[in-house]
Scaffold this active site. Structure first.
Site, PDB file in Angstrom:
ATOM      1  N   GLU A 170       0.837  -1.205   0.000  1.00 58.34           N
ATOM      2  CA  GLU A 170       0.000   0.000   0.000  1.00 58.34           C
ATOM      3  C   GLU A 170       0.864   1.244   0.000  1.00 58.34           C
ATOM      4  OE1 GLU A 170       0.742   1.626   2.922  1.00 58.34           O
ATOM      5  OE2 GLU A 170       1.794  -0.176   3.570  1.00 58.34           O
ATOM      6  N   GLU A 313       4.702  -0.429   1.356  1.00 61.99           N
ATOM      7  CA  GLU A 313       4.791  -0.620  -0.093  1.00 61.99           C
ATOM      8  C   GLU A 313       4.912  -2.093  -0.493  1.00 61.99           C
ATOM      9  OE1 GLU A 313       7.708   1.737  -2.154  1.00 61.99           O
ATOM     10  OE2 GLU A 313       7.249   3.549  -1.013  1.00 61.99           O
TER      11      GLU A 313
END
Length: 349
Positions: A170, A313
């Site tokens: 994310e 991430e």
């Protein structure tokens, strides 16, 4: 949402065959620890004794959060789109690690404030950011369901392309605040216990963040008996989208790797919606965020990596891949008791 009702258990026959396969390798029984369990889980999810994870994609869902207005972050929401563009360009943290472990990267705009036009950024935008959870629901129930379905559809499309493993990631400034709010409800713990400093807050910033989580939870009328309502009240578009990815993994029989605390809370929401979905999840690492350990325990999953990671991430999830690749190499190619004419180890009580 009809697909969720048709989620089934993984293949028990493949699970047993994988266990027998491990026990036939010329080594002490269970001596490769949690990695043996992960390979066996991959086998049961894929329905084959010899799992294949050669085609894999890390999906990075990008979204913004209205709660940033409460001063809960060190940077502004504009950073989300900057980082999303870097991921789409192939220059961000996740891209560097993904290249080193032979993993595709898919960046998705599921709810950023900015409209970023980029050929490598998939547009699945539900809305331009969520509302401020301190004062109102993050999203409507319809928007939440739309985000969940978007995540499931991403899995559907990757499955159609032949991907065999999905990793979650994310990018969203402020997203550890709704994550802490959800964790507070899920784990029954106070804001002070589950709320961390995120990307970097001083003591005053942490106090504001804890207050935001506390007020959001006290405002929320939904509990774990209504997971979609709870997710709509306190979540984010990327959290709902990752919830859909976990549910999609269960429906399409593709294993999905949990990254950090935001990914873990999404996994917990998926488990609440459909308990069987956890049978398709793999825990990569235990996040350095305060709620990380508790959320994985809530799922009943053991992380392989404990390194205090909190980069996000999907970077932590990617670090699991070399371990899985090495375990699979041993699983597929190591010598066996029968070929060495050695008496197998016996299971002792």
């Amino acid at each position: 949402m009809d697909r969720i009702r048709h989620i089934t258990k993984p293949d028990v026959i493949a699970h047993s065959a994988s266990k027998m396969h491990w026990d036939s390798i010329a080594k002490p029984l269970g001596s490769f620890g949690e990695l043996e369990s992960l390979i066996t889980k991959l086998a049961s999810v894929q329905g084959t004794e010899i799992p294949d994870i050669s085609q894999r994609t890390v999906v990075i869902l990008c979204a913004d959060h209205g709660v940033v207005a409460e001063g809960v972050t060190q940077t502004g929401s504009e950073v989300t789109s900057v980082c999303a563009k870097a991921i789409a360009d192939g220059t961000s943290n996740v891209n560097i690690i993904a290249d080193s472990v032979r993993c595709h990267v898919l960046a998705v705009d599921i709810g950023m404030l900015a409209d970023v036009q980029h050929p490598n950024l998939l547009n699945r935008k539900i809305a331009h950011g969520t509302q401020n959870i301190v004062h109102s629901s993050a999203m409507t129930r319809a928007e939440c369901e739309q985000a969940i379905l978007a995540g499931m559809d991403i899995v559907r499309d990757l499955h159609a392309k032949g991907e065999r493993l999905i990793l979650t990631g994310e990018m969203g400034i402020g997203n550890t605040t709704p994550t802490a709010a959800l964790a507070s409800v899920l784990l029954g713990l106070s804001a002070e216990i589950v709320t961390g400093r995120g990307a970097g807050l001083d003591d005053n910033g942490l106090s504001r963040k804890q207050a935001a989580v506390r007020h959001a939870v006290s405002r929320c009328a939904c509990g774990i008996s209504d997971p979609i309502g709870l997710l709509a009240e306190l979540g984010g578009f990327e959290i709902a989208g990752m919830t859909g990815i976990f549910l999609g993994g269960a429906y399409y029989h593709i294993p999905v790797v949990i990254d950090g605390v935001i990914s873990a809370v999404s996994g917990c929401m998926a488990q609440l919606i459909e308990p069987l979905s956890v049978d398709y999840m793999l825990a990569s690492h235990c996040s350095g965020e305060p709620a990380g350990e508790g959320l994985l325990q809530h799922l009943g999953l053991n992380p392989v990596i404990r390194a205090g990671l909190r980069l996000g991430e999907g970077t932590g999830a990617l670090l699991l891949l070399p371990l899985l690749d090495s375990a699979l190499a041993l699983y597929r190619g190591s010598h066996r008791f029968d070929t060495l004419h050695i008496k197998p180890y016996e299971k002792l009580s």
